[in-house]
Every structure is written in structure tokens, then in C-alpha cells.
Motif scaffolding. Structure first.
Motif, PDB file in Angstrom:
ATOM      1  N   PHE A  79     -59.553 -34.888 -62.804  1.00 34.09           N
ATOM      2  CA  PHE A  79     -60.915 -34.608 -62.354  1.00 34.09           C
ATOM      3  C   PHE A  79     -61.311 -33.209 -62.839  1.00 34.09           C
ATOM      4  O   PHE A  79     -61.548 -32.305 -62.048  1.00 34.09           O
ATOM      5  N   GLY A  80     -61.327 -33.050 -64.139  1.00 36.26           N
ATOM      6  CA  GLY A  80     -61.659 -31.751 -64.712  1.00 36.26           C
ATOM      7  C   GLY A  80     -60.523 -30.770 -64.506  1.00 36.26           C
ATOM      8  O   GLY A  80     -59.409 -30.972 -64.992  1.00 36.26           O
ATOM      9  N   SER A  81     -60.776 -29.722 -63.759  1.00 38.50           N
ATOM     10  CA  SER A  81     -59.738 -28.713 -63.511  1.00 38.50           C
ATOM     11  C   SER A  81     -58.729 -29.164 -62.466  1.00 38.50           C
ATOM     12  O   SER A  81     -57.730 -28.482 -62.228  1.00 38.50           O
ATOM     13  N   LEU A  82     -58.965 -30.313 -61.854  1.00 32.52           N
ATOM     14  CA  LEU A  82     -58.086 -30.825 -60.798  1.00 32.52           C
ATOM     15  C   LEU A  82     -57.329 -32.051 -61.301  1.00 32.52           C
ATOM     16  O   LEU A  82     -57.927 -32.983 -61.834  1.00 32.52           O
ATOM     17  N   GLN A  83     -55.998 -32.035 -61.130  1.00 29.30           N
ATOM     18  CA  GLN A  83     -55.172 -33.184 -61.484  1.00 29.30           C
ATOM     19  C   GLN A  83     -54.349 -33.626 -60.275  1.00 29.30           C
ATOM     20  O   GLN A  83     -53.735 -32.788 -59.595  1.00 29.30           O
ATOM     21  N   ILE A  84     -54.351 -34.932 -60.018  1.00 30.48           N
ATOM     22  CA  ILE A  84     -53.575 -35.508 -58.927  1.00 30.48           C
ATOM     23  C   ILE A  84     -52.518 -36.408 -59.544  1.00 30.48           C
ATOM     24  O   ILE A  84     -52.849 -37.434 -60.139  1.00 30.48           O
ATOM     25  N   ASP A  85     -51.265 -36.005 -59.418  1.00 29.39           N
ATOM     26  CA  ASP A  85     -50.151 -36.760 -59.974  1.00 29.39           C
ATOM     27  C   ASP A  85     -49.617 -37.697 -58.896  1.00 29.39           C
ATOM     28  O   ASP A  85     -48.963 -37.252 -57.947  1.00 29.39           O
ATOM     29  N   LEU A  86     -49.883 -38.985 -59.040  1.00 38.31           N
ATOM     30  CA  LEU A  86     -49.510 -39.962 -58.024  1.00 38.31           C
ATOM     31  C   LEU A  86     -48.020 -40.279 -58.056  1.00 38.31           C
ATOM     32  O   LEU A  86     -47.488 -40.816 -57.082  1.00 38.31           O
ATOM     33  N   THR A  87     -47.357 -39.998 -59.155  1.00 36.18           N
ATOM     34  CA  THR A  87     -45.923 -40.255 -59.270  1.00 36.18           C
ATOM     35  C   THR A  87     -45.113 -39.136 -58.641  1.00 36.18           C
ATOM     36  O   THR A  87     -44.153 -39.376 -57.900  1.00 36.18           O
ATOM     37  N   ARG A  88     -45.497 -37.914 -58.926  1.00 36.98           N
ATOM     38  CA  ARG A  88     -44.757 -36.753 -58.427  1.00 36.98           C
ATOM     39  C   ARG A  88     -45.320 -36.207 -57.119  1.00 36.98           C
ATOM     40  O   ARG A  88     -44.795 -35.248 -56.568  1.00 36.98           O
ATOM     41  N   LYS A 105     -54.515 -27.419 -59.750  1.00 39.39           N
ATOM     42  CA  LYS A 105     -55.872 -26.977 -60.060  1.00 39.39           C
ATOM     43  C   LYS A 105     -55.765 -25.818 -61.046  1.00 39.39           C
ATOM     44  O   LYS A 105     -55.065 -24.842 -60.776  1.00 39.39           O
ATOM     45  N   ASN A 106     -56.436 -25.974 -62.176  1.00 36.91           N
ATOM     46  CA  ASN A 106     -56.343 -24.978 -63.254  1.00 36.91           C
ATOM     47  C   ASN A 106     -54.883 -24.703 -63.622  1.00 36.91           C
ATOM     48  O   ASN A 106     -54.499 -23.566 -63.914  1.00 36.91           O
ATOM     49  N   GLY A 107     -54.072 -25.758 -63.561  1.00 36.87           N
ATOM     50  CA  GLY A 107     -52.670 -25.646 -63.939  1.00 36.87           C
ATOM     51  C   GLY A 107     -51.746 -25.139 -62.848  1.00 36.87           C
ATOM     52  O   GLY A 107     -50.531 -25.175 -63.010  1.00 36.87           O
ATOM     53  N   GLN A 108     -52.299 -24.692 -61.730  1.00 39.12           N
ATOM     54  CA  GLN A 108     -51.491 -24.154 -60.640  1.00 39.12           C
ATOM     55  C   GLN A 108     -51.261 -25.223 -59.574  1.00 39.12           C
ATOM     56  O   GLN A 108     -52.206 -25.862 -59.113  1.00 39.12           O
ATOM     57  N   ARG A 109     -50.008 -25.379 -59.183  1.00 37.23           N
ATOM     58  CA  ARG A 109     -49.667 -26.379 -58.177  1.00 37.23           C
ATOM     59  C   ARG A 109     -50.144 -25.931 -56.798  1.00 37.23           C
ATOM     60  O   ARG A 109     -49.908 -24.801 -56.380  1.00 37.23           O
ATOM     61  N   LEU A 110     -50.822 -26.833 -56.082  1.00 42.21           N
ATOM     62  CA  LEU A 110     -51.293 -26.541 -54.736  1.00 42.21           C
ATOM     63  C   LEU A 110     -50.238 -26.954 -53.723  1.00 42.21           C
ATOM     64  O   LEU A 110     -49.635 -28.024 -53.838  1.00 42.21           O
ATOM     65  N   ASP A 111     -50.037 -26.128 -52.724  1.00 39.35           N
ATOM     66  CA  ASP A 111     -49.036 -26.396 -51.693  1.00 39.35           C
ATOM     67  C   ASP A 111     -49.683 -27.200 -50.569  1.00 39.35           C
ATOM     68  O   ASP A 111     -50.174 -26.644 -49.588  1.00 39.35           O
TER      69      ASP A 111
END
Length: 236
Positions: A140-149, A154-160
């Protein structure tokens, strides 16, 4: 759950009569159980990392359940199910604000408690499974949701994110632009018939926005449809 490797539940509850009956029923279900009767002992055992779920009473000697929850969340994402007094609605909201995954009010039925425990452990087990070689990522643009992991970046930084926050975001994103009521989200995301306050959803959305949005007061991803509920929108 296997007999050789049973899931371990830590019960932090100062009323021995309540603790004993919970312990008895959980052992019948095949769980390993550890108990603590005051906040200090409970925190020490919780931080040992040797449990799969914590049942945490609010009112405890030495240290209350809120402080334990806060300290555990600084180090661990282990599921926390808080035990609250029926009349103390503020306890439920505060517990969720501090990172609890769920709550159940006293007095409670043992079948409901066990259902909550199983649901939370099952979801955690799914998130901690070894990742597959190839990931299934929603972009979703700058946001990626990895359903496997089970990761959000967001912007390459993992959200906790906590388990519940991840599941809520995933569900809304998978139904982009569709508005869900709080009741629908309780049923679909929490995953069982939930006898809870719909403010549970509001608190989780607020916590998620604080981690996800550039400006939580002006959200770009998780929006509110006044009088109805929440929906996910891909930023333009």
C-alpha cells in the motif's frame, strides 16, 4: 498442543480459590500451569519468558496488574488476558491501552475463559511459525503487510505491533474501503463470540494509529465513518 510440549499458562491471581479452580480446569485441558499470588512474583515469572499466555488479575498485592502489563510489554509480546472486576469498566480500557490482548470480567464461566485462552494461543502460534521461503505481501505505497511473516513495514521500517493490532490492520486492509461496525470487528478479528465492550475496538484502533500514522489525529490509513465504524483506505 501435545503432551510432550504442552502450552504453559501463568496465572497471576492473589485469590487462591479462583487460581486453584482455573489451574484445575486448565490442567484438564492439557495445559501446563504456573501460579503467582502477588505482583512481584508474577512479574518475575512473566519476564522469565517461560509461558505462552498470562492470566493477569488487576488487583494484586505489592504491584498491580497494570504495572505488570506495562513492564511485560517492554520486553515481550506474550498474550496477556486480564481479569477485571465487572463494575470497573475503566480497568478494561486501561489494560488494553497498556497492551493487554484481551480481558474477561469476574465472575466468568470456565468455558468462556478456556475459549479465550485457546483463541489467543492459536493466533500467537500462527505468528511465530517459521516464515515460508516466499512471502505474501500486500503493498500500500509506503506500507507493506507481510501475511507470511506477520510483519508490517512502513518506509522500510518494521512496526512493533501486537498480535491484535496486526490482525485488525490485516483484516481492514484485506477489505479495502469497506466499512465495518465495531461489533463486526469484534466478531471477525477477535475470532469468537466476544462479550466485551465495543470500546475494545476503539482502543485498539487508537494504539494502531499511534504506530502506523504520521499524524494519528489525521489518519491516512484507518479512517472513521462517523456513527458506523472503521475502514482502511489506500493513501492517494
Amino acid at each position: 498442543m501435545t503432551e510432550n510440549n504442552p502450552k504453559k499458562i501463568l496465572i497471576i491471581e492473589d485469590e487462591t480459590s479462583i487460581s486453584d479452580i482455573i489451574k484445575f480446569n486448565l490442567k484438564k485441558e492439557g495445559y501446563a500451569v504456573e501460579t503467582a499470588y502477588d505482583g512481584k512474583d508474577g512479574l518475575d515469572k512473566a519476564l522469565s519468558g517461560n509461558c505462552d499466555l498470562i492470566l493477569l488479575d488487576v488487583m494484586l498485592p505489592i504491584m498491580d496488574g497494570f504495572e505488570i502489563c506495562r513492564r511485560v510489554r517492554e520486553h515481550s509480546s506474550v498474550p496477556i488476558l486480564m481479569l477485571t472486576a465487572k463494575e470497573e469498566e475503566v480497568d478494561k480500557v486501561l489494560g488494553l491501552e497498556l497492551g493487554a490482548d484481551d480481558y474477561i470480567t469476574k465472575p466468568f464461566g470456565m468455558r468462556e475463559l478456556i475459549a479465550r485462552i485457546k483463541a489467543n494461543i492459536r493466533r500467537t502460534a500462527q505468528m511465530t511459525e517459521p516464515p515460508q521461503a516466499s512471502s505474501d505481501t500486500r503493498d500500500f505505497g509506503s506500507l507493506q503487510i507481510d501475511l507470511t511473516r506477520f510483519e508490517v513495514r512502513k518506509n522500510g521500517q518494521r512496526l512493533d505491533l501486537t498480535l491484535r493490532e496486526f490482525e485488525l490492520l490485516r483484516y481492514l486492509a484485506e477489505h479495502e474501503e469497506r466499512v465495518f461496525s465495531r461489533e463486526q470487528l469484534l466478531e471477525e478479528v477477535w475470532g469468537y463470540e466476544y462479550y466485551g465492550d465495543i470500546r475494545t475496538v476503539d482502543v485498539t484502533v487508537r494504539r494502531l494509529r499511534e504506530k502506523l500514522e504520521d499524524d494519528p489525529a489525521q489518519p491516512a490509513y484507518i479512517l472513521t465513518r462517523r456513527g458506523i465504524g472503521y475502514y482502511f483506505r489506500r493513501p492517494q
